[in-house]
Design a protein around this motif. Structure first.
Motif, short mmCIF file in Angstrom:
data_model
loop_
_atom_site.label_atom_id
_atom_site.label_comp_id
_atom_site.label_asym_id
_atom_site.label_seq_id
_atom_site.Cartn_x
_atom_site.Cartn_y
_atom_site.Cartn_z
N UNK A 14 0.83 -1.21 0.00
CA UNK A 14 0.00 0.00 0.00
C UNK A 14 0.86 1.25 0.00
N UNK A 15 1.96 1.23 0.76
CA UNK A 15 2.85 2.40 0.81
C UNK A 15 3.46 2.67 -0.55
N UNK A 16 3.84 1.61 -1.26
CA UNK A 16 4.42 1.77 -2.59
C UNK A 16 3.40 2.35 -3.56
N UNK A 17 2.17 1.84 -3.52
CA UNK A 17 1.12 2.34 -4.42
C UNK A 17 0.73 3.77 -4.06
N UNK B 262 -6.39 -13.48 -18.09
CA UNK B 262 -6.32 -12.80 -19.37
C UNK B 262 -5.06 -11.94 -19.47
N UNK B 263 -4.36 -11.77 -18.34
CA UNK B 263 -3.12 -11.01 -18.36
C UNK B 263 -2.27 -11.44 -17.18
N UNK B 264 -1.00 -11.69 -17.45
CA UNK B 264 -0.06 -12.04 -16.40
C UNK B 264 1.23 -11.25 -16.59
N UNK B 265 1.83 -10.84 -15.50
CA UNK B 265 3.12 -10.15 -15.55
C UNK B 265 3.93 -10.56 -14.33
N UNK C 121 10.74 -5.33 -7.03
CA UNK C 121 9.82 -6.16 -7.81
C UNK C 121 8.45 -5.50 -7.93
N UNK C 122 7.94 -4.96 -6.81
CA UNK C 122 6.63 -4.30 -6.85
C UNK C 122 6.68 -3.01 -7.66
N UNK C 123 7.80 -2.28 -7.57
CA UNK C 123 7.93 -1.04 -8.34
C UNK C 123 7.90 -1.34 -9.83
N UNK C 124 8.58 -2.42 -10.24
CA UNK C 124 8.57 -2.81 -11.65
C UNK C 124 7.19 -3.26 -12.10
N UNK C 125 6.40 -3.75 -11.15
CA UNK C 125 5.04 -4.23 -11.47
C UNK C 125 4.01 -3.12 -11.34
N UNK C 126 4.40 -2.01 -10.73
CA UNK C 126 3.45 -0.97 -10.34
C UNK C 126 2.63 -0.43 -11.51
N UNK C 127 3.25 -0.25 -12.67
CA UNK C 127 2.49 0.27 -13.81
C UNK C 127 1.31 -0.60 -14.16
#
Length: 212
Positions: free
Chosen positions: A19-22, A143-146, A198-204
């Protein structure tokens, strides 16, 4: 507000960090992350067995299962401590190094005992994290994975230092730091940690899912 995404964990520390990252994303400034982003326990999900042999496999197993069960986008991570002299162990067994239901303290104590005679020059280790996002369709199929990966290199201390964080945080001193990971603020930790990377790279991908 109806939940919009599920973090496939029962660990309150991971939920706080996520949550803090988002919260630093301008696109989500009007979103109440306390209710929009929930954990697996709040979503009523069954515990998902981690049957994979790698961090990536376990991360996807959990995200796929929670997405299928809830019908919501799901984020999961699998992370652990990889110790050089142990050939990358505890690795995927980090959370249960001292036994299936072991506490953080028990896991940490056992590892320190195993490394008691190892000289500082050979106490290299890294936190490794693979994070996954799975977005299901109306039938619960993906339908989408990252997936993304983060790594925090450091040295293992001989005794725990600091009261912050969780898991093995009190005994890993990141490269270039004089403090343990448990002595960093959440903002400092998120900026360099394996999970933060890892979460930052996934954040978008996550921001896009939350904004729709």
């Amino acid at each position: 507000m109806t939940p919009k995404i599920v973090l496939a964990t029962r660990n309150p520390g991971k939920l706080r960090e996520f949550r803090a990252l988002l919260g630093s994303s301008p696109e989500l400034r009007d979103l109440d992350l306390e209710t929009a982003v929930i954990d697996a326990a709040t979503a009523g999900c069954a515990e998902v067995p981690e049957t994979g042999l790698t961090f990536e496999e376990n991360s996807l197993i959990k995200a796929r299962a929670v997405a299928a069960e809830t019908g919501l986008p799901a984020v999961a991570d699998d992370s652990g401590l990889a110790v050089d002299v142990l050939g990358g162990a505890p690795g995927i067994f980090s959370a249960r190094w001292a036994g299936a239901r072991a506490s953080d303290e028990a896991n940490l104590s056992l590892l320190l005992e195993q490394l008691a005679d190892i000289a500082p020059a050979h106490r290299g280790a890294a936190f490794v994290c693979v994070a996954s996002l799975v977005i299901p369709d109306a039938d619960g199929r993906s339908i989408h994975e990252a997936t993304t990966t983060g790594r925090l290199q450091g040295t293992l201390l001989r005794e725990p230092q600091g009261l912050g964080g969780f898991g093995y945080d009190p005994i890993l001193q990141p490269v270039g730091e004089t403090r343990s990971t448990a002595e960093l603020s959440m903002q400092e930790k998120n900026a360099i940690s394996h999970r933060g990377q890892a979460f930052a790279a996934l954040r978008g991908h996550v921001v896009e899912a939350l904004a729709t």
